[in-house]
Enzyme design. Structure first.
Site, PDB file in Angstrom:
ATOM      1  N   CYS A   1     -37.914 -25.464 -18.026  1.00 26.68           N
ATOM      2  CA  CYS A   1     -37.611 -24.460 -17.002  1.00 26.68           C
ATOM      3  C   CYS A   1     -38.906 -24.078 -16.304  1.00 26.68           C
ATOM      4  O   CYS A   1     -39.924 -23.880 -16.965  1.00 26.68           O
ATOM      5  CB  CYS A   1     -37.008 -23.233 -17.683  1.00 26.68           C
ATOM      6  SG  CYS A   1     -36.585 -21.920 -16.540  1.00 26.68           S
ATOM      7  N   LEU A   2     -38.835 -23.963 -14.978  1.00 39.92           N
ATOM      8  CA  LEU A   2     -40.036 -23.575 -14.228  1.00 39.92           C
ATOM      9  C   LEU A   2     -40.488 -22.156 -14.588  1.00 39.92           C
ATOM     10  O   LEU A   2     -41.644 -21.815 -14.381  1.00 39.92           O
ATOM     11  CB  LEU A   2     -39.784 -23.676 -12.717  1.00 39.92           C
ATOM     12  CG  LEU A   2     -39.546 -25.103 -12.189  1.00 39.92           C
ATOM     13  CD1 LEU A   2     -39.199 -25.059 -10.703  1.00 39.92           C
ATOM     14  CD2 LEU A   2     -40.761 -25.986 -12.436  1.00 39.92           C
TER      15      LEU A   2
ATOM     16  N   GLN B   1     -35.135 -16.693 -10.116  1.00 35.95           N
ATOM     17  CA  GLN B   1     -36.488 -17.110 -10.502  1.00 35.95           C
ATOM     18  C   GLN B   1     -37.532 -16.802  -9.425  1.00 35.95           C
ATOM     19  O   GLN B   1     -38.724 -16.770  -9.726  1.00 35.95           O
ATOM     20  CB  GLN B   1     -36.518 -18.616 -10.810  1.00 35.95           C
ATOM     21  CG  GLN B   1     -35.708 -18.986 -12.042  1.00 35.95           C
ATOM     22  CD  GLN B   1     -35.699 -20.485 -12.232  1.00 35.95           C
ATOM     23  OE1 GLN B   1     -34.856 -21.173 -11.668  1.00 35.95           O
ATOM     24  NE2 GLN B   1     -36.642 -20.994 -13.003  1.00 35.95           N
TER      25      GLN B   1
ATOM     26  N   HIS C   1     -27.590 -24.471 -16.762  1.00 38.46           N
ATOM     27  CA  HIS C   1     -28.894 -23.825 -16.943  1.00 38.46           C
ATOM     28  C   HIS C   1     -29.165 -22.859 -15.784  1.00 38.46           C
ATOM     29  O   HIS C   1     -29.602 -21.722 -15.996  1.00 38.46           O
ATOM     30  CB  HIS C   1     -29.966 -24.927 -17.029  1.00 38.46           C
ATOM     31  CG  HIS C   1     -31.375 -24.446 -17.089  1.00 38.46           C
ATOM     32  ND1 HIS C   1     -32.194 -24.649 -18.177  1.00 38.46           N
ATOM     33  CD2 HIS C   1     -32.130 -23.780 -16.181  1.00 38.46           C
ATOM     34  CE1 HIS C   1     -33.382 -24.123 -17.934  1.00 38.46           C
ATOM     35  NE2 HIS C   1     -33.374 -23.589 -16.729  1.00 38.46           N
ATOM     36  N   GLU C   2     -28.881 -23.307 -14.554  1.00 37.83           N
ATOM     37  CA  GLU C   2     -29.167 -22.470 -13.381  1.00 37.83           C
ATOM     38  C   GLU C   2     -28.196 -21.295 -13.283  1.00 37.83           C
ATOM     39  O   GLU C   2     -28.587 -20.196 -12.898  1.00 37.83           O
ATOM     40  CB  GLU C   2     -29.137 -23.299 -12.093  1.00 37.83           C
ATOM     41  CG  GLU C   2     -30.114 -24.475 -12.047  1.00 37.83           C
ATOM     42  CD  GLU C   2     -31.557 -24.127 -12.370  1.00 37.83           C
ATOM     43  OE1 GLU C   2     -31.974 -22.969 -12.167  1.00 37.83           O
ATOM     44  OE2 GLU C   2     -32.275 -25.017 -12.856  1.00 37.83           O
TER      45      GLU C   2
ATOM     46  N   HIS D   1     -29.401 -18.527 -15.294  1.00 43.47           N
ATOM     47  CA  HIS D   1     -30.431 -17.705 -14.630  1.00 43.47           C
ATOM     48  C   HIS D   1     -29.791 -16.579 -13.818  1.00 43.47           C
ATOM     49  O   HIS D   1     -30.275 -15.443 -13.823  1.00 43.47           O
ATOM     50  CB  HIS D   1     -31.274 -18.565 -13.686  1.00 43.47           C
ATOM     51  CG  HIS D   1     -32.386 -19.308 -14.348  1.00 43.47           C
ATOM     52  ND1 HIS D   1     -33.390 -18.677 -15.051  1.00 43.47           N
ATOM     53  CD2 HIS D   1     -32.681 -20.629 -14.385  1.00 43.47           C
ATOM     54  CE1 HIS D   1     -34.254 -19.593 -15.506  1.00 43.47           C
ATOM     55  NE2 HIS D   1     -33.839 -20.788 -15.123  1.00 43.47           N
TER      56      HIS D   1
ATOM     57  N   GLY E   1     -34.285 -28.049 -10.516  1.00 37.51           N
ATOM     58  CA  GLY E   1     -33.331 -26.988 -10.217  1.00 37.51           C
ATOM     59  C   GLY E   1     -34.038 -25.653 -10.136  1.00 37.51           C
ATOM     60  O   GLY E   1     -35.078 -25.457 -10.777  1.00 37.51           O
TER      61      GLY E   1
END
Ligand code: NI
Length: 168
Positions: A92-93, A51, A134-135, A138, A46
Site C-alpha cells: 500500500c502506498l 489516501q 483493498h481500495e 481505504h 491503485g
C-alpha cells in the site's frame, strides 16, 4: 494536473469514512486526474481518495504492465458472490516498504460510476479483485495492516513513526 501528497500509516486521517459523490463534475474529474498522476508517479497500481486526504468515494486503479488501462470507480459497491477465498501479498502506498499476505473473497461483483458518472457493473478477476477490495477498504477507513496480527501491525507502526520523525 498536480501531484498530491499521500498520507501514511498511522495517520489518523486514513481512518476517515469517505462520503458518497453526489455529482460527478469537473471538480471530481480533476481529483481523478491528479490521483492518476500521483499513483503513476509513486508508482502504484491503485489509489483511494482517502489516501490523498480527500474524503469522497473515488478510486483509481491501473494494474496493466504498460500503465495504459486506467480504471475509475466512483461510489463503488461490492457484493461477495461465493465463499471462495484467495491469499495475496498486498502492499500500500500509505504503508510504504511493507507487504503482507491478506485473505479476501475472490469472486465479487462491483457496481460503480465511471469518470462520466455512468453506472457500470463488473466481475473483476485475479489481482483486480484484490485491488478493488483493498481500495474500497481505504474509503471505509481500513488498511491492509488491520488484517495482520496486532504484533505485526505495531511493529510496522513503530518503524513508520520512526521514519516520519526522521523526515520531519
Ligand atoms: Ni492502499
Amino acid at each position: 494536473m498536480a501531484l498530491l501528497s499521500i498520507l501514511e500509516f498511522p495517520d489518523s486521517r486514513l481512518r476517515t469514512i469517505a462520503k458518497a459523490v453526489t455529482k460527478v463534475d469537473n471538480r471530481i474529474r480533476r481529483l481523478i486526474d491528479d490521483m492518476f498522476e500521483t499513483m503513476y508517479e509513486a508508482p502504484g497500481i491503485g489509489l483511494a481518495a482517502t489516501q490523498v486526504n480527500e474524503h469522497v468515494r473515488v478510486i483509481v486503479i491501473d494494474i496493466s504492465e504498460e500503465k495504459d488501462t486506467p480504471l475509475v470507480f466512483i461510489n463503488p459497491e461490492i457484493e461477495v458472490l461465493d465463499k471462495e477465498l484467495h491469499e495475496y501479498e498486498e502492499g500500500c502506498l500509505s504503508v510504504p516498504g511493507y507487504s503482507e499476505e491478506v485473505t479476501r473473497p475472490i469472486h465479487v461483483r462491483v457496481k460503480a460510476l465511471n469518470r462520466e458518472g455512468e453506472a457500470f457493473v463488473m466481475e473483476p478477476e485475479d489481482l483486480l479483485t484484490v485491488c478493488i477490495q483493498h481500495e474500497i477498504d481505504h474509503l471505509n477507513g481500513k488498511l491492509f495492516v488491520d488484517y495482520l496480527s496486532s504484533i505485526k501491525r505495531q511493529r510496522i507502526r513503530k518503524k513508520l513513526e520512526k521514519e516520519h520523525k526522521a523526515k520531519a
